[in-house]
Design a protein around this motif. Structure first.
Motif, PDB file in Angstrom:
ATOM      1  N   GLY A  34       0.797  -1.229   0.000  1.00 31.55           N
ATOM      2  CA  GLY A  34       0.000   0.000   0.000  1.00 31.55           C
ATOM      3  C   GLY A  34       0.823   1.270   0.000  1.00 31.55           C
ATOM      4  N   ALA A  35       2.090   1.175  -0.421  1.00 30.03           N
ATOM      5  CA  ALA A  35       2.973   2.346  -0.398  1.00 30.03           C
ATOM      6  C   ALA A  35       3.204   2.940  -1.790  1.00 30.03           C
ATOM      7  N   ALA A  36       2.417   2.498  -2.782  1.00 32.77           N
ATOM      8  CA  ALA A  36       2.672   2.946  -4.155  1.00 32.77           C
ATOM      9  C   ALA A  36       2.586   4.464  -4.296  1.00 32.77           C
ATOM     10  N   GLY A  37       1.757   5.082  -3.487  1.00 33.59           N
ATOM     11  CA  GLY A  37       1.578   6.532  -3.589  1.00 33.59           C
ATOM     12  C   GLY A  37       2.816   7.328  -3.214  1.00 33.59           C
ATOM     13  N   SER A  38       3.743   6.710  -2.493  1.00 31.46           N
ATOM     14  CA  SER A  38       4.962   7.418  -2.099  1.00 31.46           C
ATOM     15  C   SER A  38       6.141   7.073  -3.005  1.00 31.46           C
ATOM     16  N   VAL A  39       5.869   6.307  -4.071  1.00 33.64           N
ATOM     17  CA  VAL A  39       6.931   5.864  -4.974  1.00 33.64           C
ATOM     18  C   VAL A  39       6.695   6.429  -6.369  1.00 33.64           C
ATOM     19  N   ARG A  40       7.733   6.983  -6.961  1.00 32.96           N
ATOM     20  CA  ARG A  40       7.682   7.433  -8.347  1.00 32.96           C
ATOM     21  C   ARG A  40       8.788   6.737  -9.136  1.00 32.96           C
ATOM     22  N   LEU A  41       8.487   6.478 -10.408  1.00 29.04           N
ATOM     23  CA  LEU A  41       9.472   5.842 -11.286  1.00 29.04           C
ATOM     24  C   LEU A  41       9.712   6.723 -12.503  1.00 29.04           C
ATOM     25  N   LEU A  42      10.970   6.962 -12.792  1.00 27.82           N
ATOM     26  CA  LEU A  42      11.384   7.639 -14.018  1.00 27.82           C
ATOM     27  C   LEU A  42      12.172   6.618 -14.829  1.00 27.82           C
ATOM     28  N   TYR A  43      11.670   6.300 -16.024  1.00 27.80           N
ATOM     29  CA  TYR A  43      12.210   5.164 -16.783  1.00 27.80           C
ATOM     30  C   TYR A  43      12.684   5.664 -18.150  1.00 27.80           C
ATOM     31  N   SER A  44      13.989   5.609 -18.365  1.00 31.79           N
ATOM     32  CA  SER A  44      14.598   6.054 -19.616  1.00 31.79           C
ATOM     33  C   SER A  44      14.872   4.858 -20.522  1.00 31.79           C
ATOM     34  N   VAL A  45      14.298   4.898 -21.720  1.00 26.74           N
ATOM     35  CA  VAL A  45      14.523   3.828 -22.710  1.00 26.74           C
ATOM     36  C   VAL A  45      14.747   4.457 -24.088  1.00 26.74           C
ATOM     37  N   ARG A  46      15.384   3.694 -24.981  1.00 24.04           N
ATOM     38  CA  ARG A  46      15.654   4.241 -26.318  1.00 24.04           C
ATOM     39  C   ARG A  46      14.352   4.489 -27.074  1.00 24.04           C
ATOM     40  N   THR A  47      13.500   3.462 -27.110  1.00 24.19           N
ATOM     41  CA  THR A  47      12.226   3.567 -27.822  1.00 24.19           C
ATOM     42  C   THR A  47      11.167   2.838 -26.995  1.00 24.19           C
ATOM     43  N   PRO A  48       9.886   3.047 -27.283  1.00 20.13           N
ATOM     44  CA  PRO A  48       8.850   2.325 -26.519  1.00 20.13           C
ATOM     45  C   PRO A  48       9.023   0.806 -26.589  1.00 20.13           C
ATOM     46  N   ARG A  49       9.522   0.310 -27.713  1.00 19.10           N
ATOM     47  CA  ARG A  49       9.682  -1.140 -27.866  1.00 19.10           C
ATOM     48  C   ARG A  49      10.736  -1.708 -26.926  1.00 19.10           C
ATOM     49  N   ASP A  50      11.650  -0.849 -26.439  1.00 21.48           N
ATOM     50  CA  ASP A  50      12.758  -1.333 -25.603  1.00 21.48           C
ATOM     51  C   ASP A  50      12.415  -1.385 -24.121  1.00 21.48           C
ATOM     52  N   ALA A  51      11.179  -1.030 -23.768  1.00 23.10           N
ATOM     53  CA  ALA A  51      10.820  -0.952 -22.351  1.00 23.10           C
ATOM     54  C   ALA A  51      10.365  -2.312 -21.820  1.00 23.10           C
ATOM     55  N   ILE A  52      11.226  -2.941 -21.043  1.00 27.84           N
ATOM     56  CA  ILE A  52      10.845  -4.170 -20.351  1.00 27.84           C
ATOM     57  C   ILE A  52       9.754  -3.798 -19.344  1.00 27.84           C
ATOM     58  N   TYR A  53       8.740  -4.635 -19.199  1.00 30.48           N
ATOM     59  CA  TYR A  53       7.625  -4.402 -18.252  1.00 30.48           C
ATOM     60  C   TYR A  53       6.746  -3.213 -18.643  1.00 30.48           C
ATOM     61  N   ARG A  54       6.787  -2.800 -19.929  1.00 31.10           N
ATOM     62  CA  ARG A  54       6.021  -1.628 -20.339  1.00 31.10           C
ATOM     63  C   ARG A  54       4.536  -1.768 -19.996  1.00 31.10           C
ATOM     64  N   ASP A  55       3.946  -2.916 -20.388  1.00 26.76           N
ATOM     65  CA  ASP A  55       2.505  -3.072 -20.195  1.00 26.76           C
ATOM     66  C   ASP A  55       2.134  -3.109 -18.714  1.00 26.76           C
ATOM     67  N   GLU A  56       2.923  -3.844 -17.942  1.00 25.41           N
ATOM     68  CA  GLU A  56       2.598  -3.957 -16.508  1.00 25.41           C
ATOM     69  C   GLU A  56       2.714  -2.595 -15.823  1.00 25.41           C
ATOM     70  N   LEU A  57       3.751  -1.831 -16.163  1.00 25.18           N
ATOM     71  CA  LEU A  57       3.930  -0.520 -15.537  1.00 25.18           C
ATOM     72  C   LEU A  57       2.795   0.424 -15.909  1.00 25.18           C
TER      73      LEU A  57
END
Lengths: 89, 241
Positions: free
Chosen positions: B136-159
């Motif tokens: 229940g701590a998701a509200g205090s967590v932020r993710l900044l994810y740098s990838v070359r292209t959308p296709r290169d993002a592992i876990y894209r759909d889940e995130l």
């Protein structure tokens, strides 16, 4: 191409397995103090060159070699360099 | 949690994650469980007895005896091409771990958490996203994810799904090519992008940065320039081969 396998440059996190074999515990949170420049930092943050036979662990501030860990069959050997102190906080 | 020596592991699932990466689920009998952010050493033995060892972050956390790895292929490497292209369910490999007590997130801290990933550096941060969401701590967590292209993002759909469901908020940074209609800049993660996406230093967040060595050095320097104390920045760097 095995002979051409260049060492990979990572950090101390990747040496956790070899260090575990030396200390029997996680050593990456320990603070290492460099005798060359006095920098004190977690071993996890050190510069590590690692390949199949060894991990060379360097001070990130001054690049002196703190220590080297060598695989020796199923055993392991740690050769001390400029690592002056280990501190647990 | 004890590490001990090498444990036999068996690949039970291998799923393509990007054109160059696969998610592997590996069953490890006797696995003692792991915290979010820890990694394993994987040992492969060739028919002639030659052995190769590599470290891989664990994308899962908790007590399950099946752990999840996400491996990105390094074309000239001698281990990752096997794990990304060849290994099949039923194949065996050896596992040592869980390893590492530094780049780890555990529930209970008061401070907000900023996660910054470059490429396949997302893997240990994914374990933190999952762990924080589950307590229940998701509200205090932020993710900044740098990838070359959308296709290169592992876990894209889940995130994306978790973000839409009120989970950990994700800010994407595309360094080469963005999706159609993308309004933000495309290019290297810079101070301005970090400032706008990350928790303000005044909130005293703990910051986890994982990616290739150059990315991590660049981001850590930018964080310090923005006023984040070095002692609040935890880093994990990976290289090639």
């Amino acid at each position: 191409m095995r002979a051409d396998n260049a060492a990979s440059i990572v950090d101390g996190n990747a040496a956790a397995g070899m260090l575990w074999d030396v200390f029997g515990a996680d050593a990456t949170t320990l603070i290492g103090v460099c005798a060359g420049c006095g920098d004190a930092a977690p071993l996890a943050g050190a510069v590590v060159e690692i390949d199949e036979s060894a991990a060379i662990v360097r001070c990130r501030a001054c690049t002196h070699t703190l220590f080297t860990v060598l695989r020796d069959g199923d055993g392991v050997r740690m050769v001390l360099g400029m690592l002056q102190e280990i501190v647990r906080r | 949690m004890t590490v001990g020596g090498w444990r036999p592991g068996r690949v039970v699932e291998a799923v393509a994650a990007t054109p160059s990466a696969r998610i592997l689920r590996v069953q490890v009998p006797g696995w003692p469980g792991n915290d979010a952010g820890q990694h394993v050493d994987i040992r492969l033995t060739a028919e002639d007895g030659y052995q190769a060892v590599r470290s891989y972050s664990i994308g899962s956390y908790g007590t399950s005896e099946t752990i999840e790895l996400a491996v990105d292929e390094i074309p000239e490497g001698e281990v990752s091409p096997y794990l990304v292209e060849d290994v099949q369910p039923g194949d065996e490999l050896e596992v040592k771990g869980p390893l590492g007590g530094y780049f780890v997130w555990r529930p209970g801290g008061e401070a907000p958490v900023q996660l910054i990933a470059g490429g396949s550096g997302i893997v240990p941060l994914m374990a933190m996203v999952r762990a924080a969401t589950d307590v229940g701590a998701a509200g205090s967590v932020r993710l900044l994810y740098s990838v070359r292209t959308p296709r290169d993002a592992i876990y894209r759909d889940e995130l994306a799904r978790r973000g839409d469901d009120g989970g950990v908020a994700v800010t994407w940074r595309y360094t080469r090519e963005a999706p159609a209609g993308w309004a933000d800049r495309v290019g290297r993660l810079d101070e301005a992008a970090i400032r706008s996406a990350a928790w303000d230093p005044g909130r005293e967040p703990i910051v986890y940065v994982c990616g290739p060595t150059g990315f991590v050095e660049h981001v850590a320097d930018a964080l310090v320039a923005l006023g984040h104390p070095p002692a609040r920045i935890r880093t994990e760097r990976f290289g090639g081969a």
